[in-house]
Design a protein around this motif. Structure first.
Motif, PDB file in Angstrom:
ATOM      1  N   MET A 114       4.590  -0.661 -10.074  1.00  0.00           N
ATOM      2  CA  MET A 114       3.703  -1.277  -9.639  1.00  0.00           C
ATOM      3  C   MET A 114       2.871  -0.737  -9.639  1.00  0.00           C
ATOM      4  N   GLU A 115       1.296  -0.932  -8.505  1.00  0.00           N
ATOM      5  CA  GLU A 115      -0.192   0.097  -9.095  1.00  0.00           C
ATOM      6  C   GLU A 115       0.075   1.587  -8.848  1.00  0.00           C
ATOM      7  N   PRO A 116      -0.393   2.663  -9.817  1.00  0.00           N
ATOM      8  CA  PRO A 116      -0.301   3.627 -10.069  1.00  0.00           C
ATOM      9  C   PRO A 116      -0.092   4.020  -8.024  1.00  0.00           C
ATOM     10  N   GLU A 117      -1.537   3.720  -7.738  1.00  0.00           N
ATOM     11  CA  GLU A 117      -1.298   4.498  -6.584  1.00  0.00           C
ATOM     12  C   GLU A 117      -1.238   4.562  -5.123  1.00  0.00           C
ATOM     13  N   GLU A 118      -0.934   2.355  -5.762  1.00  0.00           N
ATOM     14  CA  GLU A 118       0.110   2.115  -4.431  1.00  0.00           C
ATOM     15  C   GLU A 118       1.991   2.765  -4.129  1.00  0.00           C
ATOM     16  N   ALA A 119       2.529   2.763  -6.183  1.00  0.00           N
ATOM     17  CA  ALA A 119       3.500   3.260  -5.871  1.00  0.00           C
ATOM     18  C   ALA A 119       3.610   4.910  -5.721  1.00  0.00           C
ATOM     19  N   ALA A 120       2.467   5.867  -5.535  1.00  0.00           N
ATOM     20  CA  ALA A 120       2.200   6.836  -5.080  1.00  0.00           C
ATOM     21  C   ALA A 120       2.496   7.527  -3.697  1.00  0.00           C
TER      22      ALA A 120
END
Lengths: 452, 452
Positions: A114-120
């Motif tokens: 996933m996109e790093p931001e959404e994964a975070a």
């Protein structure tokens, strides 16, 4: 073959022919539960093909409407890259809910794609316990600084209307320099004020906030007490980290009732769908049945100890299953009342004496009624009043035992932090079976000369 | 005595001393579920005194938070004049819900004492079936004519803010001259428009409306499909008569699951609280138990027919209750899966062949496993492989029968419009008991020379 079944075949053909628009058009014409049922009927490979064929947005909207067990099953079979694309189309709390149902390594594989931001965001939500404010909250919310005005807020809402539509906005929060919530803005108040008004003037100050670790029970009470649609959730530093919606709390509470139903029915509280693989379904059901058969053997060992009596009064064998089943039924009623009262907060686990008093009184009346009925049956059948006295008396006493225990067991389990819905049934039936067999057979042994 | 119990005593003293402000202060300091629990612990007379002592507003707010069974119990004991005063403080849908739980003549007595206009509203709602849009809707809503402007609507909302706060407003409806809804105004759109804008310009035209007779299932699907908070309800002439809120639909659907739980547990789907009169509780539970004992006697008559075999192989008597209980457990699991799948719309009553196939496959695996286990137990105990074969074989075959029947019975009941949660259990256990007893005893009779 009925008409909808033909439509399922048609869906299968469309997927096999890689006709993305045809398949989506067919599904979108259906109500949500029919969509889920149609997909449920496809075999695993075709389900996977469908999820690859439609757009990630469409796949996300299909997954969102499914029962959790079904969505889990489908995600399980998808390549992590595809699953990640789909997850990115969902709200943070929906992502956390879905990934939470998967094995850790499967969830990790999807998060990795996933996109790093959404994964975070998802990782953060996943770290919270499922039935706490943190686990139930969403991380999308509107927050404005103390120096905002009605005009600046409205302007921001207008220009980000696209994004905010997904947030299901009911309130905006005013936060101080440390990101701590200091006020709540209601949409209707924005509506009734002039643009120049400072938000501090119309916000409700000192808003009620909940800590991320607040448990579902307490949240449900809070929402019941107050009319809020959502509540701000804060971390240990009192920073605003999310919003928990009344809707999510209600859904989680309703799921708990449904889970109790699945636990009482010997399914361990996990949803079973008939489309799941046979081995999974069989294993899950057997895990409970195999414990139960051992408990049954234990209870039946009481009968084995009285074989001599049985051999002389063979009629007793007819009544043993009746006494076992009837005591189980009487006890289950009391268990259900206790589980409901615990869930509604109407009884606390320490109130065992009160429950015991109430159930014993009821046990005496119902025991007398059922015992008398069974005694009459025995008398009519064998013409021996002593046989009636033995089976009727045993059922009467055992009914009192069963309803008292049935009322108490859930309280005792809850008190020692076990799950009442899961364990009450097997404990109850084992003990009442043993008592019931003992009462009828020991009484019969004592009165043997009158019975043969 | 624990601290909260002392507080209950304190509440009782305050009520006895007619200390209205003291009693309300004590109750208001508690969370809602504790309020209900405290009141639940008072005797009937003291509960009545409390309801007379506090203001009708306070009494209404207490009643609203209680489980329905408790509120019904309290209303039952109040003078109709007082009950009417309290009802006038509640929303129309809450009034209809509460009066709907009472006997007709009691509800009529209360309605007779209410303000004619509010009584008429409640009567109208009471006329609708409970689980339909009409029964779930509230009759308070905002409606404006086609020629209204954003300014005139905002002005009206501002000047009636007091009244409208209770309406839980999310939308306003635009109606034509025949009171038919032709558009929906969202609060946020009012917010983003200038006062001179005609409402026809910003309303969402051709709103989705539901007919008052739409059933709960269909409503729940509709709210699941679309993101609405509320939907306008129309009568046969398409006139706007109320608004059904997502919240009410969700609550009603959650109540249905809770009811299923109470039905499966032999409580007839009605909530029992331990504070209810003993005779009521006893009578309700007995009504189900007395049917059950007759079914049990019927099943046990199979054993009676094989007394000769039993007399020769007394060990069989030990296994009869085990086979009865284990088959019941296996069948209940399948019943629960069917009831859940029916509730989720994942299976339709006509799909009996699909369910039969799925359950028979599972029954073969689980039957083999459980049968083998029981055969080993019998072999270890008596050292006779023939006895193991008889009881193990009977359990295996009966497990297949039990899971197949368990899966099918709820579908069949639903198809002929009976309540699956209520009737599946007793039908299942009676049939599986009879089959189980027959399998083990007829098999034993055939193999008698090897068993004695």
């Amino acid at each position: 073959m009925t008409e909808p079944d033909e439509m399922i075949d048609r869906l299968e053909e469309l997927i096999d022919a890689r006709d993305a628009s045809g398949a989506s058009a067919l599904l979108e014409a259906l109500p949500a539960v029919e969509q889920s049922r149609f997909i449920d009927r496809l075999d695993d490979d075709t389900q996977e093909d469908l999820m690859m064929l439609v757009t990630p947005e469409q796949a996300a909207s299909l997954l969102e409407k499914m029962p959790e067990a079904q969505a889990e099953d489908i995600l399980d079979g998808l390549a992590p890259e595809r699953a990640a694309d789909i997850m990115e189309e969902l709200d943070s709390d929906a992502v956390a809910d879905l990934l939470g149902t998967l094995e850790d390594d499967e969830a990790e594989a999807i998060l990795h794609e996933m996109e790093p931001e959404e994964a975070a965001d998802a990782r953060e939500l996943l770290a919270y316990d499922e039935d706490t404010a943190g686990g139930l909250m969403r991380s999308e919310f509107l927050a404005y600084p103390l120096d905002a005005t009605v005009g600046s807020v409205t302007e921001d809402m207008r220009s980000n209307a696209e994004t905010y539509t997904d947030y299901d906005v009911q309130y905006a929060y005013i936060v101080d320099a440390d990101e701590r919530p200091v006020g709540v803005l209601r949409l209707r108040d924005l509506l009734l004020s002039t643009p120049a008004t400072p938000v501090t003037k119309i916000m409700l100050p000192r808003p009620l906030v909940v800590h991320h670790a607040m448990e579902l029970d307490e949240l449900a009470q809070l929402f019941d007490d107050k009319g809020f649609v959502g509540l701000p959730v804060v971390d240990d530093e009192k920073k605003l980290v999310g919003v928990v919606m009344r809707k999510s709390v209600r859904e989680a509470a309703a799921d708990d009732v449904a889970e109790d139903f699945l636990k009482v029915s010997g399914l361990g509280g996990r949803e079973e769908l008939r489309s799941m693989p046979l081995v999974v379904r069989s294993r899950r059901r057997l895990s409970w049945l195999s414990i139960n058969i051992l408990l049954n053997v234990l209870a039946a060992s009481v009968i084995a100890a009285y074989q001599d009596t049985l051999a002389q009064v063979i009629a007793l064998a007819v009544f043993l299953p009746i006494i076992s089943d009837m005591s189980g039924c009487s006890g289950s009623q009391a268990v259900a009342v206790s589980i409901r009262e615990l869930a509604l907060g109407l009884v606390r686990p320490v109130e065992m004496m009160r429950v015991l008093g109430k159930e014993m009184a009821l046990g005496c009346i119902n025991g007398l009624a059922l015992g008398a009925l069974l005694a009459v049956v025995a008398l009519l059948w064998k013409g021996n009043p002593w046989l009636g006295a033995v089976v009727g008396g045993a059922l009467m006493v055992n009914t009192i035992v069963a309803v008292s225990l049935g009322g108490l067991i859930p309280l005792a389990l809850k008190r020692f932090d076990f799950d009442p819905a899961l364990a009450s049934g097997p404990i109850l039936t084992t003990v009442t079976d043993m008592c019931g067999f003992f009462f009828v057979l020991s009484l019969a042994t004592m009165l043997l000369p009158h019975l043969v």
